[in-house]
Structures are given as structure tokens and as C-alpha cells.
Motif scaffolding. Structure first.
Motif, mmCIF file in Angstrom:
data_model
loop_
_atom_site.group_PDB
_atom_site.id
_atom_site.type_symbol
_atom_site.label_atom_id
_atom_site.label_comp_id
_atom_site.label_asym_id
_atom_site.label_seq_id
_atom_site.Cartn_x
_atom_site.Cartn_y
_atom_site.Cartn_z
ATOM 1 N N VAL A 92 52.179 44.434 33.044
ATOM 2 C CA VAL A 92 51.064 43.979 34.050
ATOM 3 C C VAL A 92 51.063 42.497 33.356
ATOM 4 O O VAL A 92 50.487 42.403 32.243
ATOM 5 C CB VAL A 92 50.026 44.783 34.245
ATOM 6 C CG1 VAL A 92 49.306 44.003 35.113
ATOM 7 C CG2 VAL A 92 50.508 46.081 34.813
ATOM 8 N N THR A 93 51.077 41.417 34.146
ATOM 9 C CA THR A 93 50.779 39.987 33.670
ATOM 10 C C THR A 93 49.900 39.398 34.547
ATOM 11 O O THR A 93 49.674 39.811 35.647
ATOM 12 C CB THR A 93 52.299 39.287 33.555
ATOM 13 O OG1 THR A 93 53.041 39.012 34.808
ATOM 14 C CG2 THR A 93 53.266 39.670 32.483
ATOM 15 N N GLU A 94 49.294 38.254 34.310
ATOM 16 C CA GLU A 94 48.316 37.429 34.724
ATOM 17 C C GLU A 94 48.937 37.253 36.000
ATOM 18 O O GLU A 94 48.169 37.238 37.110
ATOM 19 C CB GLU A 94 47.709 36.349 34.049
ATOM 20 C CG GLU A 94 46.302 36.079 33.858
ATOM 21 C CD GLU A 94 46.031 35.121 32.948
ATOM 22 O OE1 GLU A 94 44.921 34.911 33.059
ATOM 23 O OE2 GLU A 94 46.564 34.694 32.161
ATOM 24 N N ARG A 164 48.032 36.484 29.343
ATOM 25 C CA ARG A 164 47.815 37.688 29.255
ATOM 26 C C ARG A 164 48.676 38.783 29.978
ATOM 27 O O ARG A 164 49.089 38.407 30.966
ATOM 28 C CB ARG A 164 46.437 37.688 30.286
ATOM 29 C CG ARG A 164 45.083 37.307 29.459
ATOM 30 C CD ARG A 164 44.108 37.375 30.367
ATOM 31 N NE ARG A 164 42.810 37.567 29.467
ATOM 32 C CZ ARG A 164 41.596 37.538 29.873
ATOM 33 N NH1 ARG A 164 41.505 37.654 31.359
ATOM 34 N NH2 ARG A 164 40.517 37.499 28.995
ATOM 35 N N ALA A 165 48.800 39.914 29.353
ATOM 36 C CA ALA A 165 49.633 41.006 29.758
ATOM 37 C C ALA A 165 49.113 42.138 29.168
ATOM 38 O O ALA A 165 48.482 42.472 28.269
ATOM 39 C CB ALA A 165 51.099 40.533 29.176
ATOM 40 N N LEU A 166 49.704 43.401 29.634
ATOM 41 C CA LEU A 166 49.213 44.631 29.344
ATOM 42 C C LEU A 166 50.483 45.478 29.539
ATOM 43 O O LEU A 166 51.237 45.409 30.500
ATOM 44 C CB LEU A 166 48.211 44.983 30.542
ATOM 45 C CG LEU A 166 47.110 46.053 29.927
ATOM 46 C CD1 LEU A 166 46.482 45.500 28.625
ATOM 47 C CD2 LEU A 166 46.248 46.402 31.083
#
Lengths: 191, 215
Positions: A92-94, A164-166
């Protein structure tokens, strides 16, 4: 002193003498038995010490056998084929743009090194084996004994390539085929 | 797929709540406890989660140093929120909070990991409350070692003394969320047995939610 009194004294001294004689005889018997017992213990002593020496030898032999058994088991573990685990994850990215696979792998390795050190990286042999940029999903390969550490490291990745990433681990499998099936890929892409 | 639970989410607005709810659907999280400034706001945010298929209840964290003072506030808060969690500031507060039927969980910050001892575990087991460990301390920036150590000690002690413990994210946005499998990986790396680690993000967490709803 009357004759009666003399007779009574003589009888008493005779009785005392008799008792003393019997006591003496009993003591002699006890003494003899003690000496026999001593002789028996003396005879047993070398036998017991040889038995103890024998038991010590057996104990040493047993511990040596156990040691070699443990060593054999350890060697067997080394000889055994290294088991691998495939961890399926989603990214999942910004901005919703998929990160480059090189950046992703670098971020995972950096996170693992930060968490478990260089030894964990070396033992884990972590590699991004599959990456689907459209689905924003991938598969990471790791050794089975560092599986949990790699799972933790995936969750600690908060930035990939400055964005930002998850990374969300979804499933762990033992074969890459099952991992691809977990991603929901069509049959022809699973090979 | 196993269904997970997060004992604490604290989105700052509806947009963040929607993003978190979408992310939690993807992660397999089906139950959350929403923390907000006031009960109405918490209920509003819980509705957002429910709209995305994530069951949500409201929660509040009560700081307690003197239990006598805290108990008055606890009575009022237990009526307004579904789940009440106590963050103790003293050993006395930690012990008494674990015994109170209105308290669903006792939160232990990393600096208070030493309060997770045998008698605390016995009190928790008797009452059915759980220990809550927050992972947001690891994302605060700076050196995470102190936070990591605190969480590790508390989790290991809770597992050793067979006390129920739940690990929560207290995420304000999706970037502070913790995937459940990552939490399990982290706990197992700390030395917690894998089944217990899985319970901390599923069964034990649900136990706290159910206790809060009953209390």
C-alpha cells in the motif's frame, strides 16, 4: 560368722563367677563374629571398588555415545535440505503507484537488518522472488527458521524509495506455486 | 482466513477512519475499538468502520494514579463508552484496575513492564481482564530500543504467567497500522510461543471487547 552365712557367701560368689564366665564366653563369640565380618568386608572391598570402576567406565561410554548421537543429529540438520517459506504480501503506497521491485527488496532487507542484524539477513537469505506491480503484491522467499523475523521486518517497512508505504503479509506457504495461488493469479501464471 | 482484532484505533477524522477501515478489511481485521475525544465522536467513527464491514465499539483510556479518584471517573466513563481501558501510574492502580469488573484492559506502557508480575497475572486471570500493549511507541521516531524492550518484557512476562494480553496499534492513520501477521512475527521473535502470539491479536483481544460490552 555362722556356717549358714558362710555357705550363702560361697554360693553368691560361685554364682557371680558363673555369670562372669558366661559373659566372657558371649563376648568371645561376638568378638569372633566381628572378626569374621571384618574379614568379609576386606574381601568385599576390592570387589566393590572394581564394580565402581566398571560402572564409571559404562557411564563414560554412555555419555560419549550420547555426545556422538547429538553431533550426528546436528550434522543431520545441516545435511537436511534447507526448507524455504514464501510470504505473500500486498503493498500500500501513499500515491497508489507501485514501487520498483529493487527498491522494495532493498527496503525489506534494510528493515530485516535493523531488526535482527546482519546475521539474520545472512541466515534468512531473503529474496523478492515475485512481484506483480499491477496488483501491487509480491512474494518474498526466506528460510523457515527466520520466517517470523521476516514477517516482523515486513511490517516495520514504512517507507519505500522515499515514499510512505506499508507491506501487509497475507499468507505464508511452503511452495511458490501455492503462494501464487494465494495471490489469486490465473492458472497459467502460477507456473 | 483467521479473523483478527485491534483493541485500539484512534483516527483523527472520518477520512482517516475510512482509510483505516479499508486497510483493516484487507488485513483481515474484523473487530476494532475506536478511541476519540468524546463519546459522540467515537460513535460516529465506529459507524464509519461498520459501514466497511469492520465491527467497531467505542473505547476510552483512563489514566489512574490514585485509584480512589479514578473510580469516580470510571463510573461515568463506563456508562458513556463500551470499553474502558486503564493506564495505571502506580502499582496500586494497576492491581485495583485489574480487579474492577468495569475495566476491560490494563494498559502497560514500556516503562511499566515490571508491573506485569505473578500477582498481577493472577488478578487478571481471576477477573478476565487483559493487559494491553501498544505498538505505536515503536513508530514514534528516534531510538526504538527502549520501547521494543518494554513491549518484549511485558509480552514475555504475560505469556510466562499465563495472563491474557492484547497487542494494539492505536493507529491514528493507516501509516501507523500494524498488520496482525507482523505483530505475531514480532512476538514470536521476542520468544512468545506462536499460538499465544496469535491469540494476542485475536482471542484475547476479543475477550477484552466482550468484557467491555458486558461490564
Amino acid at each position: 560368722m555362722t556356717a549358714w552365712q558362710l555357705a550363702a557367701a560361697a554360693a553368691a560368689s560361685g554364682l557371680a563367677l558363673l555369670l562372669a564366665w558366661r559373659l566372657y564366653k558371649r563376648l568371645r563369640v561376638v568378638e569372633e563374629r566381628l572378626s569374621r565380618l571384618e574379614a568379609g568386608v576386606e574381601r568385599l572391598e576390592p570387589e566393590l571398588s572394581s564394580l565402581a570402576a566398571g560402572l564409571g567406565f559404562v557411564r563414560a561410554a554412555l555419555s560419549k555415545a550420547l555426545e556422538s548421537l547429538e553431533a550426528e543429529e546436528a550434522l543431520e540438520r545441516l545435511r537436511r535440505r534447507r526448507r524455504r517459506r514464501y510470504i505473500v504480501f500486498r503493498v500500500v503506497t501513499e500515491d497508489g503507484q507501485p514501487p520498483a521491485p529493487e527498491e522494495l527488496e532493498k527496503a525489506i532487507l534494510r528493515s530485516l537488518e535493523r531488526l535482527g542484524g546482519q546475521l539474520a539477513v545472512a541466515l534468512g537469505r531473503v529474496q523478492l522472488v515475485y512481484y506483480h506491480s499491477e496488483r501491487m503484491a509480491g512474494i518474498v522467499r526466506a528460510s523457515h527458521d527466520t520466517k517470523y523475523l521476516v514477517l516482523a521486518a515486513l511490517g516495520l517497512v514504512r517507507r519505500v524509495g522515499g515514499r510512505r508505504a506499508l507491506l501487509i503479509p497475507l499468507k505464508t506457504t511452503g511452495t511458490i506455486r501455492r503462494a501464487k495461488r494465494a495471490l489469486g493469479l490465473p492458472q497459467r501464471e502460477q507456473r | 482466513m483467521r479473523l483478527y482484532c485491534d483493541l485500539c484505533v484512534a483516527p483523527r477524522g472520518r477520512a482517516e477512519a475510512e482509510e483505516l477501515a479499508r486497510l483493516y478489511r484487507l488485513m483481515g481485521v474484523r473487530w476494532v475499538a475506536v478511541e476519540a475525544g468524546d463519546p459522540a465522536a467515537a460513535r460516529g467513527l465506529a459507524e464509519v468502520f461498520r459501514a466497511y464491514g469492520v465491527e467497531a465499539v467505542t473505547r476510552v483510556t483512563l489514566e489512574a494514579s490514585e485509584w480512589g479518584d479514578a473510580v469516580k471517573r470510571l463510573k461515568r466513563l463506563a456508562e458513556e463508552y463500551d470499553v474502558v481501558v486503564v493506564r495505571p501510574r502506580s502499582a496500586e492502580a494497576a492491581r485495583l484496575a485489574a480487579r474492577d469488573p468495569r475495566v476491560a484492559a490494563v494498559q502497560l506502557p514500556p516503562g511499566m513492564a515490571r508491573y506485569m508480575d505473578k500477582s498481577q497475572a493472577a488478578l487478571l486471570r481471576e477477573s478476565g481482564a487483559v493487559v494491553e500493549l501498544r505498538l505505536r511507541v515503536l513508530l514514534g521516531g528516534g531510538d526504538p530500543r527502549l520501547g521494543l524492550r518494554g513491549v518484549m518484557v511485558a509480552a514475555r512476562r504475560a505469556a510466562a504467567y499465563e495472563a491474557a494480553f492484547a497487542v494494539s496499534s492505536c493507529a491514528r492513520s493507516r501509516w501507523e497500522a500494524w498488520p496482525p501477521m507482523t505483530v505475531v512475527g514480532l512476538l514470536v521473535s521476542f520468544g512468545v510461543p506462536p499460538p499465544v502470539a496469535r491469540l494476542s491479536v485475536s482471542g484475547y483481544c476479543l475477550q477484552a471487547l466482550r468484557r467491555g460490552l458486558r461490564g
